[in-house]
Design a protein around this motif. Sequence first.
Motif, PDB file in Angstrom:
ATOM      1  N   ARG A 121       4.166 -11.928  22.335  1.00 19.50           N
ATOM      2  CA  ARG A 121       5.211 -10.933  22.074  1.00 19.50           C
ATOM      3  C   ARG A 121       6.346 -11.497  21.231  1.00 19.50           C
ATOM      4  N   ASN A 153       5.836 -10.509  17.304  1.00 23.58           N
ATOM      5  CA  ASN A 153       6.347  -9.271  16.705  1.00 23.58           C
ATOM      6  C   ASN A 153       7.736  -8.905  17.247  1.00 23.58           C
ATOM      7  N   LEU A 190       8.939  -8.493  20.139  1.00 21.76           N
ATOM      8  CA  LEU A 190       9.165  -7.749  21.374  1.00 21.76           C
ATOM      9  C   LEU A 190       9.941  -8.637  22.335  1.00 21.76           C
ATOM     10  N   HIS A 243      11.851  -3.319  13.924  1.00 20.10           N
ATOM     11  CA  HIS A 243      10.948  -2.167  13.802  1.00 20.10           C
ATOM     12  C   HIS A 243      10.174  -2.188  12.489  1.00 20.10           C
ATOM     13  N   ARG A 275       7.368  -4.813  12.971  1.00 23.19           N
ATOM     14  CA  ARG A 275       6.276  -4.349  13.840  1.00 23.19           C
ATOM     15  C   ARG A 275       5.358  -3.366  13.129  1.00 23.19           C
ATOM     16  N   ARG A 276       5.889  -2.601  12.166  1.00 21.51           N
ATOM     17  CA  ARG A 276       5.035  -1.655  11.436  1.00 21.51           C
ATOM     18  C   ARG A 276       4.028  -2.393  10.560  1.00 21.51           C
ATOM     19  N   ILE A 282       2.519  -5.187  11.595  1.00 20.69           N
ATOM     20  CA  ILE A 282       1.669  -5.995  12.470  1.00 20.69           C
ATOM     21  C   ILE A 282       0.953  -5.051  13.432  1.00 20.69           C
ATOM     22  N   TYR A 307      -0.839  -3.858  16.828  1.00 19.08           N
ATOM     23  CA  TYR A 307      -0.547  -4.242  18.202  1.00 19.08           C
ATOM     24  C   TYR A 307      -1.404  -3.388  19.137  1.00 19.08           C
ATOM     25  N   ILE A 357      -2.879  -3.161  23.251  1.00 20.86           N
ATOM     26  CA  ILE A 357      -2.619  -3.701  24.584  1.00 20.86           C
ATOM     27  C   ILE A 357      -3.629  -3.183  25.593  1.00 20.86           C
ATOM     28  N   VAL A 395       0.110   7.184  13.711  1.00 19.16           N
ATOM     29  CA  VAL A 395       1.516   6.891  14.032  1.00 19.16           C
ATOM     30  C   VAL A 395       2.153   5.949  13.001  1.00 19.16           C
ATOM     31  N   VAL A 396       1.544   4.788  12.801  1.00 22.38           N
ATOM     32  CA  VAL A 396       2.186   3.811  11.913  1.00 22.38           C
ATOM     33  C   VAL A 396       2.121   4.250  10.440  1.00 22.38           C
ATOM     34  N   LEU A 426       4.919   6.510   9.974  1.00 24.23           N
ATOM     35  CA  LEU A 426       6.213   5.805   9.941  1.00 24.23           C
ATOM     36  C   LEU A 426       6.426   5.144   8.586  1.00 24.23           C
ATOM     37  N   ARG A 482      -5.914   2.545  16.143  1.00 26.47           N
ATOM     38  CA  ARG A 482      -4.508   2.828  15.857  1.00 26.47           C
ATOM     39  C   ARG A 482      -3.793   1.560  15.384  1.00 26.47           C
TER      40      ARG A 482
END
Lengths: 247, 310
Positions: B45, B48, B50, B71, B74-75, B77, B79, B81, B98-99, B102, B148
């Motif tokens: 974490r 990126n 976090l 932010h 992170r876009r 990279i 990720y 989980i 989503v990304v 963005l 994603r």
Amino acid sequence: MSRAAPMAKLALLALLGAFLLTPERFASLLRPFAPGDTAPIYTQTPLLTLTVNHLLLVAAATLAASVLAVGFAVAATRPGGRDVLPFARALANLGQTFPPVAVLALAVPVFGFGPVPTLIALVLYGLLPVFETTLTGLTGLDPALMEAARGMGLTDRQRLTQVELPLALPMILSGIRLTAVIGLATATIGSTVAASTLGEVIISGLLTGNTAYVLQGGLVVSALAILIDAAFHALERAATQRSGFRS
Amino acid sequence: MIELTGVSRVFGARTVVSDVSLTVEAGAILTIVGTSGSGKTTLLRMINRLVEPSAGTVRIAGRDIRDVPPHILRRGIGYAIQGHGLFPHRSVAENIAVVPRLLGWDRRRIAARVDALLDLFRLDPGVYRDRLPAALSGGEQQRIGVARALAAEPPVLLMDEPFGALDPIIRGQAQADLLAIQRRTGTTIVLVTHDMDEALRLGSRIAVMDRGRLVQEAAPAALIGAPATDFVGALLGRGDRAFQLMALRVVDDLIEPGPAPGEPIPAGISVRAALAESLWSQRPALPVSRDGVLLGRVTRAALEAQGARP
């Protein structure tokens, strides 16, 4: 929900509409409750006008209470907003426990007679349900989901508007429903301080000993409450399905 | 591609990650393995942001990640989980998008990318595009979660126990899919797991974490051959190491000319699987074929020799 229930609600709506538009047709039904020769139907102000005013007042109060309460709940759940929580919760609890009649009594000297004191009383009274349900909705989200949203690069604001609020919407709506239904009944006391509500009919009945007035005012308010409750339930179901949870 | 230099993280009085330095080459898969509380997830974490390091620097493609707003970083990279974290109120296509959204991709490019990714994960776009996550199986949800993470074609993909919630059969398939996709895209992957078998199977390099410290970083065969500490040995389970080594290797290099009886085994299978077949069918040598063409044979002695200490 059974199939009969929506039909019953539609019938109730039709009956309410008929009564408000042409109340004199129901005079014979209410006749037994009116003493002597007094009129069984309240006519000083048209019932339809009172109903519309009543609804507008409750709608304005519910809207204001919802905006405030959702705002407080959002602020209280932000990382920097821990200090907001005790204050917001105290205010919401006080608003719910302090009698609306006492709020009216305190507000009238400041704002005079009319709708404003009632609006204030209703807003204070309506904060708690929306605040608590919104708080539950926002804090009950799956931590993995929030972690993923952060890890993908959504900003704090994007997480709030695109993930948290949409997923909390069914809970928020249930709070707004409670506030609206409580507000409908509570608004009747506004007529003691000259707000134009259906309370006028009930108070007039009380002062003249005319039970027919009390009944028609009370029944119209109950019918409105049942219909609005049903409408919000339908909205909540739609929101729940949209948020991807099987209801 | 990713360089960690003297990275530490302290939570209160607890040092969770202590002075870790690591380099991940472009196109490599680094698996970070350790017990729970070893600091492996915190280490991931920090790549990126976090979690912010208490000390040390993290560089991606030569650039200090503190120079990029979190932010935005992170876009760029991927990720993924455990428990996938799909948005329950968004369809499969919207989740994958989503990304890219963005990042401001146009709608046609997003739609094309969504369909390409669904194809890549063997999910029919026409069937799956508009489904909500609740209407998917656990394995499908996991695949969408990885799709994603790959949507915006990130050069780096971070994965935290991505297959932890899957049953063993689906997990094996998901691991094979990840390797196949990584070979096509060349994505640099850092994957955290507590499962040494998964780490050995997926990693081109393996980093072992123990109580916040990096105790060994090596290629799988080197790790099995020479565990640096007792802890690494315990994670490996010393009794099995000959077989772990054989599972890493394929029969292709051991093929020799000559006849052998019975059904041929396919080229590309592991030495371990070939040895098992040899023992099971009591054949001292097995024919090997690729796409129906006989290549030669492999003997049990040659297979057994692959289990020797490197």
